[in-house]
Write an enzyme that holds these catalytic residues in place. Structure first.
Site, PDB file in Angstrom:
ATOM      1  N   GLU A 246       0.801  -1.238   0.000  1.00 52.57           N
ATOM      2  CA  GLU A 246       0.000   0.000   0.000  1.00 52.57           C
ATOM      3  C   GLU A 246       0.828   1.279   0.000  1.00 52.57           C
ATOM      4  O   GLU A 246       0.635   2.165   0.845  1.00 52.57           O
ATOM      5  CB  GLU A 246      -0.990  -0.019   1.166  1.00 52.57           C
TER       6      GLU A 246
ATOM      7  N   GLU B 151      -5.287  -8.758   0.026  1.00 54.00           N
ATOM      8  CA  GLU B 151      -6.060  -8.421   1.227  1.00 54.00           C
ATOM      9  C   GLU B 151      -7.505  -8.160   0.848  1.00 54.00           C
ATOM     10  O   GLU B 151      -7.773  -7.549  -0.197  1.00 54.00           O
ATOM     11  CB  GLU B 151      -5.548  -7.143   1.916  1.00 54.00           C
TER      12      GLU B 151
HETATM   13  C1  BGP Z   1      -4.750  -2.414   4.969  1.00 53.38           C
HETATM   14  C2  BGP Z   1      -3.381  -2.718   5.538  1.00 53.38           C
HETATM   15  C3  BGP Z   1      -3.371  -3.783   6.576  1.00 53.38           C
HETATM   16  C4  BGP Z   1      -4.617  -3.872   7.428  1.00 53.38           C
HETATM   17  C5  BGP Z   1      -5.915  -3.557   6.715  1.00 53.38           C
HETATM   18  C6  BGP Z   1      -7.102  -3.327   7.604  1.00 53.38           C
HETATM   19  O1  BGP Z   1      -4.790  -1.113   4.507  1.00 53.38           O
HETATM   20  O2  BGP Z   1      -2.492  -3.115   4.520  1.00 53.38           O
HETATM   21  O3  BGP Z   1      -2.168  -3.672   7.293  1.00 53.38           O
HETATM   22  O4  BGP Z   1      -4.475  -3.321   8.654  1.00 53.38           O
HETATM   23  O5  BGP Z   1      -5.797  -2.457   5.858  1.00 53.38           O
HETATM   24  O6  BGP Z   1      -7.080  -2.011   8.111  1.00 53.38           O
HETATM   25  P1  BGP Z   1      -7.327  -1.657   9.624  1.00 53.38           P
HETATM   26  O7  BGP Z   1      -6.349  -2.454  10.406  1.00 53.38           O
HETATM   27  O8  BGP Z   1      -7.081  -0.195   9.743  1.00 53.38           O
HETATM   28  O9  BGP Z   1      -8.734  -2.010   9.907  1.00 53.38           O
END
Ligand code: BGP
Length: 462
Positions: free
Chosen positions: A165, A367
């Protein structure tokens, strides 16, 4: 388009699950690990930091056994740069090297394909003190780190992801720049340096392990126009270019997106590009694209009256809209999660199609998942039917995208196991495996299979 019958997912499809080092490992200062910028994170009262996380560092074998029992074909995880190189460069930490060696061997012994992210938000603190991504020397440090990873693990890793990201690190820079938020001009210089760092890693990987595949893992999402008003349509296209295509045009074609370059010029934010940079970028082409997808965004034309930028769903840490470019709009067709994130399974199909049409490279979902307040019931189980519904709908849309012609090679939901959210602590859970701890009380960090774990196991088997 509707299909009479959908083809099943191919046999070699990489059904997996994801995590990242600082959110799952814990052991933040053990066995020679150096600190990363995430270890500076001081959350508000009642929200955990990343020091212990899910203690995967100590429970790695138990966790891999759980992956194997689930029937995972792949596991996407990240390597902690400062565990391998405590200062980000120079001295190697043998115990850090050992940990990932053990993890890789354990995965392969269970027939699980490792998908390895080199850098997931956790820049070594020592590099940050020297300027972090603003300094061009961090590009050199990343190249050195990449070489160490390929030398030590390249014989067993077939899928590498360079930077997680990168686009979010530029759009939401606060957590990545503790102590000071850089100017936009500085951020786009950081961005250029990250492009160079990725390109160096891609080039090295192709030289050292030509059979392996390497690519980026940006957060990509289709941007919808609020109405068919052409001004909204232009705003949606502009934001899609700035938020998404800037990153993938570079990773795939090695060039700056032409609209975004005009935007940077207009704003006075163009980065310093040194001789040889564009050639390096042009020659370092990704082999596949990792896609982090959570939900689409909907935008309207900018009013350009000082009100375009606003907090997303009241979350002051996530600002959306950009003065003179676009403003966020409400999509009345979508539901929201308990944490206010939009849910758009059809948007996954739209997003995959847009990416594939533009780049024609294999796609891997790195993801996608649902953050929820899961609870351990009196019967000792976690009944997360809402997560099953969410994933079932998204898997179906992925299958439709494949029917549409998209070359999708795998799907790694976020997350394999409960871990610490980027800024909402431990109560925002994503895993197939529940970890019995809360924000402040670590208890025994016992692993408990959720209902979604059994559902996913059955799904993969089928
Ligand atoms: C993405 C990231 C992850 C993860 C996910 C969920 O943007 O790559 O590391 O954390 O989001 O987000 P959050 O943890 O803020 O709910």
């Amino acid at each position: 388009m509707h299909y009479k019958q959908l083809k099943p997912f191919p046999k070699d499809f990489l059904w997996g699950a994801s995590t990242s080092a600082y959110q799952v490992e814990g052991a933040f200062d053990e066995d020679g690990k150096g600190l990363s910028i995430q270890d500076l994170h001081t959350p508000p009262q009642g929200i955990t930091d990343f020091k212990v996380a899910s203690d995967h560092y100590h429970k790695m074998k138990e966790d891999v056994q759980l992956m194997a029992d689930l029937g995972l074909k792949a596991y996407r995880f990240s390597i902690s740069w400062s565990r391998v190189l405590p200062n980000g460069e120079g001295q190697i930490n043998p115990k850090g090297i050992q940990f990932y060696n053990d993890l890789l061997n354990e995965l392969l012994a269970h027939g699980i394909e490792p998908i390895v992210t080199m850098y997931h938000f956790d820049l070594p603190l020592e590099l940050y003190k020297k300027g972090g991504w603003t300094s061009r020397s961090t590009v050199q440090a990343f190249e050195e780190y990449a070489k160490i990873l390929f030398e030590n693990y390249g014989d067993r890793v077939r899928y590498w992801l360079t930077i997680n990201e990168q686009n979010c690190m530029i759009i939401h820079p606060n957590a990545m720049n503790p102590g000071k938020v850089p100017s936009q001009k500085e951020l786009y210089q950081q961005n250029h340096h990250m492009f160079l760092a990725s390109a160096k890693a891609v080039t090295l990987c192709h030289e050292m392990y030509p059979e392996s595949k390497i690519g980026p893992a940006p957060n990509i999402t289709a941007i919808y126009a609020e109405k068919c008003d052409p001004s909204d349509v232009i705003a949606a296209e502009d934001w899609e270019n700035i938020r998404c295509w800037l990153y993938l045009d570079m990773a795939v074609h090695g060039r700056y997106n032409s609209f975004v370059w005009s935007y940077l010029k207009e704003k006075g934010w163009t980065p310093v590009i040194e001789e040889g940079d564009m050639e390096l970028l042009k020659n370092a082409k990704a082999d596949f694209i990792g896609v982090n997808y959570y939900a689409t965004a909907t935008v309207a034309a900018s009013k350009n009256d000082g009100t375009d930028r606003q907090a997303r769903s009241g979350d002051q840490q996530i600002m959306v809209g950009e003065e003179g470019v676009y403003r966020a709009a409400i999509n009345p067709y979508l539901e929201k999660t308990e944490f206010g994130w939009l849910v758009d399974s059809i948007g996954l199909r739209v997003t995959l199609r847009r990416i594939y049409d533009r780049y024609h490279l294999p796609l891997l979902i790195t993801e996608n998942g649902l953050g929820a307040y899961d609870e351990l019931s009196d019967d000792g189980h976690v009944h997360d039917q809402y997560r099953i519904d969410y994933l079932e709908r998204h898997f179906h849309q992925a299958q439709l995208a494949m029917a549409d012609g998209v070359d999708l090679i795998g799907y790694c939901p976020w997350a394999f196991i409960d871990l610490v959210s980027t800024h909402q602590g431990y109560k925002k859970r994503y895993g197939f495996v529940y970890v019995d701890r809360d924000e402040e009380d670590l208890k025994e960090l016992k692993r408990i299979k959720k209902d979604s774990y059994f559902w996913y196991k059955y799904f993969i088997k089928q």
